[in-house]
Scaffold this active site. Structure first.
Site, mmCIF file in Angstrom:
data_model
loop_
_atom_site.group_PDB
_atom_site.id
_atom_site.type_symbol
_atom_site.label_atom_id
_atom_site.label_comp_id
_atom_site.label_asym_id
_atom_site.label_seq_id
_atom_site.Cartn_x
_atom_site.Cartn_y
_atom_site.Cartn_z
ATOM 1 N N SER A 1 -29.245 -38.939 29.507
ATOM 2 C CA SER A 1 -28.185 -39.269 30.453
ATOM 3 C C SER A 1 -28.733 -39.194 31.868
ATOM 4 O O SER A 1 -29.685 -38.445 32.146
ATOM 5 C CB SER A 1 -27.019 -38.276 30.307
ATOM 6 O OG SER A 1 -26.082 -38.427 31.356
ATOM 7 N N TYR B 1 -24.500 -29.742 30.021
ATOM 8 C CA TYR B 1 -24.787 -31.109 29.578
ATOM 9 C C TYR B 1 -26.029 -31.651 30.288
ATOM 10 O O TYR B 1 -26.944 -32.175 29.652
ATOM 11 C CB TYR B 1 -23.578 -32.005 29.854
ATOM 12 C CG TYR B 1 -23.772 -33.431 29.362
ATOM 13 C CD1 TYR B 1 -23.670 -33.730 28.008
ATOM 14 C CD2 TYR B 1 -24.041 -34.471 30.244
ATOM 15 C CE1 TYR B 1 -23.840 -35.018 27.544
ATOM 16 C CE2 TYR B 1 -24.222 -35.770 29.794
ATOM 17 C CZ TYR B 1 -24.114 -36.037 28.445
ATOM 18 O OH TYR B 1 -24.294 -37.323 27.994
#
Length: 251
Positions: free
Chosen positions: A136, A146
């Site tokens: 990501s 994350y």
């Protein structure tokens, strides 16, 4: 025909990778928990493109079920491994359930590491293979656990590509930004909400096509779209406190 194993293939980017690879003539091994959704993706690939599709229903956080996928990679080699399975959590680490955080860490770090390990042996023995890890753009900014998980995946992919490219195996970490898929829908996030303007959203088909091109070209890191390539450079120039503030956008 080349064979690709895709995790998280029942929806979102995983399903889009299945469609694009089937259209290019690849056979597929589709992995996810939802067997009904997997069968829908498999049927489309078989009917539309004539692909040979194997459906492997497995919860990758259950050791016995994950072992089935690892065995499939070791015993019947594939040409392409796409580590795509994942889920998101709220950014407030202090209020998140710690067991959910542990599962999140395992799915984004331990699972792709294990599957890469299982796939690498046969790939290196044949002198060819491609591994694509879906990371990501959050890997390049402070963004709770994350971003940390995805940063690990980018770093490991870069090392693995440098280490194994001379032996015929290329590894790419793809780092998309906000993308129109069910991943963000399940978290209740849409364009224009929570500080995420419409221009920051990407089309899933564009992300998949650009990342597959970068994988074929042997790029260790793929950042689909010019806007995110610019953003990831700029955010690394900011002090951590300011970068973390920017990272609070969305969820």
């Amino acid at each position: 025909m080349p064979t690709a194993l895709i995790t998280g293939a029942s929806s979102g980017l995983g399903a889009e990778y299945a469609r694009r690879l089937a259209a290019r003539g690849a056979d597929l091994v589709l992995v996810a928990r939802d067997v009904r959704a997997l069968e829908e993706v498999a049927t489309e690939a078989r009917v539309r493109w004539g692909a040979s599709v194997e459906v492997l229903a497995a919860d990758l956080l259950v050791p016995e079920e994950r072992a089935l996928v690892e065995r499939r990679l070791r015993d019947t080699p594939v040409d392409v491994l796409i580590n795509n399975a994942g889920f998101g959590l709220p950014l407030s680490f202090e209020t998140n359930d710690i067991e959910a955080e542990a599962r999140h860490l395992a799915l984004h770090v331990e699972v792709p590491m294990r599957l890469m390990h299982a796939a690498l042996g046969p790939m290196l023995a044949r002198g060819r293979g491609r591994i694509l890890n879906v990371a990501s753009a959050a890997a390049f900014m402070p963004r709770s656990t994350y971003g940390a998980c995805k940063r690990w995946l980018v770093s490991f992919s870069r090392w693995a590509d440098a280490e194994y490219a001379p032996r015929g195996v290329r590894v790419t970490a793809v780092c998309p930004g906000y993308t129109h898929t069910s991943f963000h829908e399940r978290m209740g996030l849409a364009p224009g909400r929570e500080g995420v303007p419409g221009w920051m959203w990407l089309d899933a088909g564009t992300v998949v096509e650009q990342s597959l091109r970068d994988l074929a070209r042997g790029r260790a890191v793929s950042i689909p779209s010019l806007r995110y390539r610019v953003l990831t450079v700029l955010v690394r120039l900011l002090p951590d406190r300011i970068a973390a503030r920017q990272g609070r956008r969305g969820r």
